[in-house]
Design a protein around this motif. Structure first.
Motif, short mmCIF file in Angstrom:
data_model
loop_
_atom_site.label_atom_id
_atom_site.label_comp_id
_atom_site.label_asym_id
_atom_site.label_seq_id
_atom_site.Cartn_x
_atom_site.Cartn_y
_atom_site.Cartn_z
N ARG A 1 9.44 -7.30 2.39
CA ARG A 1 10.63 -8.05 1.84
C ARG A 1 10.22 -6.87 0.83
O ARG A 1 11.85 -7.67 -0.91
CB ARG A 1 9.63 -9.29 1.15
N LEU A 2 9.51 -5.74 -0.39
CA LEU A 2 9.78 -5.15 -1.15
C LEU A 2 10.89 -4.19 -0.55
O LEU A 2 11.16 -3.09 -1.81
CB LEU A 2 8.26 -4.73 -1.66
N GLY A 3 11.94 -4.10 0.13
CA GLY A 3 12.77 -3.11 0.42
C GLY A 3 12.36 -2.08 1.11
O GLY A 3 12.94 -0.92 1.21
N ALA A 4 10.93 -2.02 1.68
CA ALA A 4 10.03 -1.16 2.62
C ALA A 4 10.40 0.04 1.84
O ALA A 4 10.83 1.40 3.44
CB ALA A 4 11.25 -1.16 3.80
N PRO A 5 10.06 0.26 0.60
CA PRO A 5 9.43 1.76 0.35
C PRO A 5 9.34 2.57 1.07
O PRO A 5 7.92 2.50 1.92
CB PRO A 5 9.48 1.43 -0.19
N LYS A 6 9.85 4.10 0.91
CA LYS A 6 8.95 5.78 1.66
C LYS A 6 7.93 5.34 0.98
O LYS A 6 7.90 7.00 0.33
CB LYS A 6 9.52 5.90 1.88
N ASP A 7 6.90 5.26 0.97
CA ASP A 7 5.75 5.94 0.15
C ASP A 7 4.48 5.11 0.59
O ASP A 7 4.78 4.57 2.03
CB ASP A 7 5.33 5.17 -1.09
N ILE A 8 3.41 5.44 0.13
CA ILE A 8 2.15 5.42 1.05
C ILE A 8 1.17 4.09 0.38
O ILE A 8 -0.40 3.58 0.98
CB ILE A 8 1.65 6.63 0.88
N ASP A 9 1.60 4.00 -0.69
CA ASP A 9 1.15 2.26 -1.66
C ASP A 9 0.28 1.70 -0.71
O ASP A 9 -0.59 1.10 -0.36
CB ASP A 9 1.76 1.90 -2.35
N ALA A 10 1.65 0.73 0.42
CA ALA A 10 1.65 -0.09 1.00
C ALA A 10 -0.20 0.34 2.24
O ALA A 10 -1.10 -0.52 2.46
CB ALA A 10 2.15 -0.86 1.95
N ALA A 11 -0.03 1.44 2.75
CA ALA A 11 -0.91 2.01 3.89
C ALA A 11 -2.25 1.93 3.11
O ALA A 11 -3.34 1.82 3.62
CB ALA A 11 0.17 3.07 4.77
N SER A 12 -1.60 2.55 2.32
CA SER A 12 -3.71 2.90 1.25
C SER A 12 -4.49 2.31 0.83
O SER A 12 -4.87 1.20 1.06
CB SER A 12 -3.33 3.64 0.00
N GLN A 13 -2.84 0.55 0.46
CA GLN A 13 -4.26 -0.52 0.18
C GLN A 13 -4.43 -1.23 1.40
O GLN A 13 -5.80 -1.51 0.97
CB GLN A 13 -2.94 -1.80 -0.44
N LEU A 14 -3.78 -0.91 2.54
CA LEU A 14 -4.02 -1.58 3.50
C LEU A 14 -5.75 -1.35 4.37
O LEU A 14 -6.31 -1.52 4.62
CB LEU A 14 -3.79 -1.60 4.83
N THR A 15 -5.38 0.67 3.89
CA THR A 15 -6.72 0.40 4.40
C THR A 15 -7.58 0.51 4.02
O THR A 15 -9.44 0.60 4.17
CB THR A 15 -6.21 2.47 3.93
N LEU A 16 -7.66 0.49 2.48
CA LEU A 16 -9.10 -0.12 1.51
C LEU A 16 -9.24 -1.52 1.75
O LEU A 16 -10.70 -1.99 1.89
CB LEU A 16 -8.39 -0.46 -0.05
N VAL A 17 -8.61 -2.74 2.17
CA VAL A 17 -8.77 -3.83 2.45
C VAL A 17 -9.75 -3.31 3.92
O VAL A 17 -10.75 -4.39 3.95
CB VAL A 17 -7.55 -4.82 2.86
N PHE A 18 -10.04 -2.68 5.06
CA PHE A 18 -10.18 -2.51 6.22
C PHE A 18 -11.34 -2.10 6.15
O PHE A 18 -12.33 -2.83 6.30
CB PHE A 18 -9.65 -1.98 7.08
N LYS A 19 -11.59 -1.20 5.40
CA LYS A 19 -13.10 -0.70 5.06
C LYS A 19 -13.81 -1.86 4.12
O LYS A 19 -15.05 -1.44 4.76
CB LYS A 19 -12.16 0.76 4.10
N ASP A 20 -13.36 -2.38 3.10
CA ASP A 20 -14.00 -2.89 2.24
C ASP A 20 -14.53 -4.19 3.32
O ASP A 20 -15.35 -4.72 3.13
CB ASP A 20 -13.34 -3.66 0.99
N GLY A 21 -13.71 -4.71 3.86
CA GLY A 21 -13.45 -6.19 5.02
C GLY A 21 -14.73 -5.83 6.29
O GLY A 21 -15.30 -6.94 6.32
N PHE A 22 -14.56 -4.31 6.62
CA PHE A 22 -14.83 -4.38 8.23
C PHE A 22 -16.35 -3.48 8.55
O PHE A 22 -16.26 -3.70 9.08
CB PHE A 22 -13.47 -4.01 9.00
#
Length: 205
Positions: free
Chosen positions: A175-196
């Motif tokens: 929905r944000l236009g699928a930007p070609k950067d690593i922000d989304a992946a990095s944020q998802l990584t943090l969520v999984f590391k903190d939560g799991f």
């Protein structure tokens, strides 16, 4: 003596190229016009092939849609399994997987948009879109729990939660236009590391 006539070589398109042309046309038409408004004849015309050729691959529009959605799920599952099997700590594996997910998403963006629009598809075996991805998450989660790299919990529930988080992250990314950067992946990584993951995940491999 009559000159021998040259043999006419019949040129045929590779079946894989035909299948790709069908998929490309179907994705384009489904997303532009809506699944219900597109016929096999329209898909064949847009793909530049005969209607009968489409039916040789898929006997109905639904089986075509199923095959397309199964293909994108297979791409995610294969990439996740490959990244998880690489050497490194469990924390590093999680990071690889999160980045890999968005790489697959970028490669399959039109199909993902179609999947996001199509929520009522049931596959021939009775499974739903996302079931195979959840199963792969369940396998990885169980492995991490057994190694002491992830917090203990119900594997089915944890897989469902993780899958929902991944799905939500990808939908927002699109929905944000699928930007070609690593922000989304990095944020998802943090969520999984903190939560799991446990604190030992960075040492265990």
């Amino acid at each position: 003596m009559d000159a021998q006539k040259p043999t006419r070589v019949k040129r045929t398109r590779n079946p894989d190229s035909k299948r790709a042309a069908i998929y490309d046309a179907a994705v384009r038409l489904f997303t532009e016009q809506g699944y219900e408004n597109v016929s096999i004849a329209k898909i064949a015309k847009d793909a530049g092939i005969a209607v009968g050729t489409v039916y040789r691959f898929h006997d109905t529009k639904l089986t075509l849609l199923r095959a397309m959605l199964e293909g994108v799920e297979d791409a995610f599952v294969t990439r996740m399994a490959t990244d998880w099997a690489c050497e490194g700590t469990y924390a590093e594996r999680i990071e690889r997987i999160c980045h890999g997910i968005f790489e697959v998403a970028e490669d399959n963006l039109p199909l993902l948009k179609l999947l996001n629009m199509t929520t009522d598809v049931v596959f021939a075996d009775g499974s739903l879109p996302g079931d195979r991805i959840q199963n792969q998450i369940r396998i990885m989660y169980t492995d991490a729990v057994n190694a002491g790299a992830s917090h203990q919990g119900d594997a089915d529930m944890m897989a469902a939660i993780a899958h929902g988080m991944v799905e939500g992250a990808i939908v927002r990314w699109m929905r944000l236009g699928a930007p070609k950067d690593i922000d989304a992946a990095s944020q998802l990584t943090l969520v999984f590391k903190d939560g799991f993951m446990t604190s030992e995940a960075s040492q265990l491999s």
